[in-house]
Every structure is written in structure tokens, then in C-alpha cells.
Design a protein around this motif. Structure first.
Motif, PDB file in Angstrom:
ATOM      1  N   MET A  84      25.531  95.687 -81.585  1.00 29.71           N
ATOM      2  CA  MET A  84      26.408  96.122 -80.511  1.00 29.71           C
ATOM      3  C   MET A  84      25.962  97.498 -80.034  1.00 29.71           C
ATOM      4  O   MET A  84      25.810  98.417 -80.819  1.00 29.71           O
ATOM      5  N   ASP A  85      25.777  97.638 -78.740  1.00 27.22           N
ATOM      6  CA  ASP A  85      25.389  98.914 -78.153  1.00 27.22           C
ATOM      7  C   ASP A  85      26.635  99.702 -77.763  1.00 27.22           C
ATOM      8  O   ASP A  85      27.616  99.148 -77.287  1.00 27.22           O
ATOM      9  N   THR A  86      26.571 100.997 -77.972  1.00 33.88           N
ATOM     10  CA  THR A  86      27.656 101.878 -77.572  1.00 33.88           C
ATOM     11  C   THR A  86      27.420 102.309 -76.134  1.00 33.88           C
ATOM     12  O   THR A  86      26.334 102.758 -75.789  1.00 33.88           O
ATOM     13  N   ALA A  87      28.448 102.165 -75.319  1.00 34.21           N
ATOM     14  CA  ALA A  87      28.347 102.576 -73.915  1.00 34.21           C
ATOM     15  C   ALA A  87      28.199 104.090 -73.838  1.00 34.21           C
ATOM     16  O   ALA A  87      28.816 104.831 -74.609  1.00 34.21           O
ATOM     17  N   THR A  88      27.363 104.538 -72.912  1.00 35.56           N
ATOM     18  CA  THR A  88      27.202 105.967 -72.664  1.00 35.56           C
ATOM     19  C   THR A  88      27.363 106.239 -71.172  1.00 35.56           C
ATOM     20  O   THR A  88      27.194 105.350 -70.345  1.00 35.56           O
ATOM     21  N   TYR A  89      27.693 107.475 -70.877  1.00 35.05           N
ATOM     22  CA  TYR A  89      27.970 107.888 -69.504  1.00 35.05           C
ATOM     23  C   TYR A  89      27.253 109.207 -69.241  1.00 35.05           C
ATOM     24  O   TYR A  89      27.223 110.074 -70.106  1.00 35.05           O
ATOM     25  N   HIS A  90      26.685 109.357 -68.058  1.00 36.68           N
ATOM     26  CA  HIS A  90      26.011 110.613 -67.746  1.00 36.68           C
ATOM     27  C   HIS A  90      26.742 111.434 -66.689  1.00 36.68           C
ATOM     28  O   HIS A  90      26.342 112.537 -66.367  1.00 36.68           O
ATOM     29  N   THR A  91      27.844 110.886 -66.159  1.00 31.31           N
ATOM     30  CA  THR A  91      28.635 111.658 -65.196  1.00 31.31           C
ATOM     31  C   THR A  91      30.118 111.574 -65.525  1.00 31.31           C
ATOM     32  O   THR A  91      30.620 110.544 -65.964  1.00 31.31           O
ATOM     33  N   ILE A  92      30.786 112.688 -65.309  1.00 32.00           N
ATOM     34  CA  ILE A  92      32.248 112.755 -65.365  1.00 32.00           C
ATOM     35  C   ILE A  92      32.657 113.499 -64.103  1.00 32.00           C
ATOM     36  O   ILE A  92      32.144 114.570 -63.804  1.00 32.00           O
ATOM     37  N   ARG A  93      33.572 112.909 -63.356  1.00 35.13           N
ATOM     38  CA  ARG A  93      34.061 113.531 -62.122  1.00 35.13           C
ATOM     39  C   ARG A  93      35.586 113.597 -62.152  1.00 35.13           C
ATOM     40  O   ARG A  93      36.242 112.787 -62.792  1.00 35.13           O
ATOM     41  N   HIS A  94      36.106 114.568 -61.425  1.00 31.48           N
ATOM     42  CA  HIS A  94      37.549 114.634 -61.214  1.00 31.48           C
ATOM     43  C   HIS A  94      37.919 113.537 -60.225  1.00 31.48           C
ATOM     44  O   HIS A  94      37.071 113.075 -59.442  1.00 31.48           O
ATOM     45  N   ALA A  95      39.173 113.137 -60.202  1.00 30.08           N
ATOM     46  CA  ALA A  95      39.636 112.073 -59.309  1.00 30.08           C
ATOM     47  C   ALA A  95      39.361 112.403 -57.848  1.00 30.08           C
ATOM     48  O   ALA A  95      39.143 111.498 -57.039  1.00 30.08           O
ATOM     49  N   ASP A  96      39.313 113.691 -57.505  1.00 28.57           N
ATOM     50  CA  ASP A  96      39.041 114.080 -56.115  1.00 28.57           C
ATOM     51  C   ASP A  96      37.545 114.081 -55.782  1.00 28.57           C
ATOM     52  O   ASP A  96      37.150 114.429 -54.687  1.00 28.57           O
ATOM     53  N   GLY A  97      36.706 113.708 -56.755  1.00 28.27           N
ATOM     54  CA  GLY A  97      35.272 113.619 -56.516  1.00 28.27           C
ATOM     55  C   GLY A  97      34.475 114.813 -56.998  1.00 28.27           C
ATOM     56  O   GLY A  97      33.252 114.771 -57.074  1.00 28.27           O
ATOM     57  N   GLN A  98      35.152 115.901 -57.330  1.00 29.45           N
ATOM     58  CA  GLN A  98      34.472 117.105 -57.812  1.00 29.45           C
ATOM     59  C   GLN A  98      33.789 116.814 -59.154  1.00 29.45           C
ATOM     60  O   GLN A  98      34.394 116.243 -60.053  1.00 29.45           O
ATOM     61  N   PRO A  99      32.527 117.186 -59.294  1.00 28.19           N
ATOM     62  CA  PRO A  99      31.829 116.910 -60.553  1.00 28.19           C
ATOM     63  C   PRO A  99      32.361 117.774 -61.701  1.00 28.19           C
ATOM     64  O   PRO A  99      32.745 118.927 -61.499  1.00 28.19           O
ATOM     65  N   PHE A 100      32.406 117.194 -62.878  1.00 25.68           N
ATOM     66  CA  PHE A 100      32.781 117.918 -64.089  1.00 25.68           C
ATOM     67  C   PHE A 100      31.583 118.003 -65.031  1.00 25.68           C
ATOM     68  O   PHE A 100      31.325 119.035 -65.618  1.00 25.68           O
ATOM     69  N   TYR A 101      30.836 116.892 -65.157  1.00 21.40           N
ATOM     70  CA  TYR A 101      29.678 116.842 -66.039  1.00 21.40           C
ATOM     71  C   TYR A 101      28.645 115.912 -65.430  1.00 21.40           C
ATOM     72  O   TYR A 101      28.980 114.829 -64.964  1.00 21.40           O
ATOM     73  N   ASP A 102      27.405 116.330 -65.452  1.00 22.84           N
ATOM     74  CA  ASP A 102      26.294 115.494 -65.003  1.00 22.84           C
ATOM     75  C   ASP A 102      25.096 115.903 -65.850  1.00 22.84           C
ATOM     76  O   ASP A 102      24.506 116.958 -65.628  1.00 22.84           O
ATOM     77  N   GLY A 103      24.798 115.091 -66.841  1.00 17.93           N
ATOM     78  CA  GLY A 103      23.730 115.469 -67.760  1.00 17.93           C
ATOM     79  C   GLY A 103      23.286 114.313 -68.631  1.00 17.93           C
ATOM     80  O   GLY A 103      23.343 113.155 -68.222  1.00 17.93           O
ATOM     81  N   GLU A 104      22.889 114.652 -69.843  1.00 19.97           N
ATOM     82  CA  GLU A 104      22.439 113.647 -70.804  1.00 19.97           C
ATOM     83  C   GLU A 104      23.562 112.643 -71.060  1.00 19.97           C
ATOM     84  O   GLU A 104      24.731 113.018 -71.082  1.00 19.97           O
ATOM     85  N   PRO A 105      23.230 111.379 -71.266  1.00 15.93           N
ATOM     86  CA  PRO A 105      24.259 110.378 -71.559  1.00 15.93           C
ATOM     87  C   PRO A 105      25.050 110.735 -72.825  1.00 15.93           C
ATOM     88  O   PRO A 105      24.472 111.172 -73.817  1.00 15.93           O
TER      89      PRO A 105
END
Length: 62
Positions: A1-22
């Protein structure tokens, strides 16, 4: 089973919070908790999984 990873986190209004390594959802939650503790993100905010990444949503105030 692979663990899901994410490289972006944004606020609901679209403003970026995190954009980097998964990162895992657990690591993203720790990051959000630390941001809440610093006052950078509102208390009651939570992560929502979206097709494009993670979204920081705010708890509705009644």
C-alpha cells in the motif's frame, strides 16, 4: 500500500500555504497545527483533500 503524498497546501481562498517536497497527510496536519499555534492560521481550521492537493478550510462560525 502506497501512502498518499501532497506537494501543495492552499487556503480556501486560493492563497498558497505550502508548495514544496511531497509530504504525507499526517505531516501536513502537524504543519497546520504548528501554524495555528503560531497564530498564522485560524483556530478551528482543518485540511480538506482536493484533487489538486490539500485545502485549509475554516470552521463555520454560527
Amino acid at each position: 500500500m502506497d501512502t498518499a503524498t501532497y506537494h501543495t497546501i492552499r487556503h480556501a481562498d486560493g492563497q498558497p500555504f505550502y508548495d514544496g517536497e511531497p509530504i504525507t497527510l499526517a505531516d501536513a496536519q502537524v504543519m497546520i497545527n504548528e501554524a495555528i499555534a503560531r497564530g498564522d492560521v485560524e483556530v478551528g481550521s482543518y485540511l480538506h483533500i482536493d484533487a489538486d492537493g490539500l485545502i485549509i478550510e475554516r470552521e463555520a462560525v454560527l
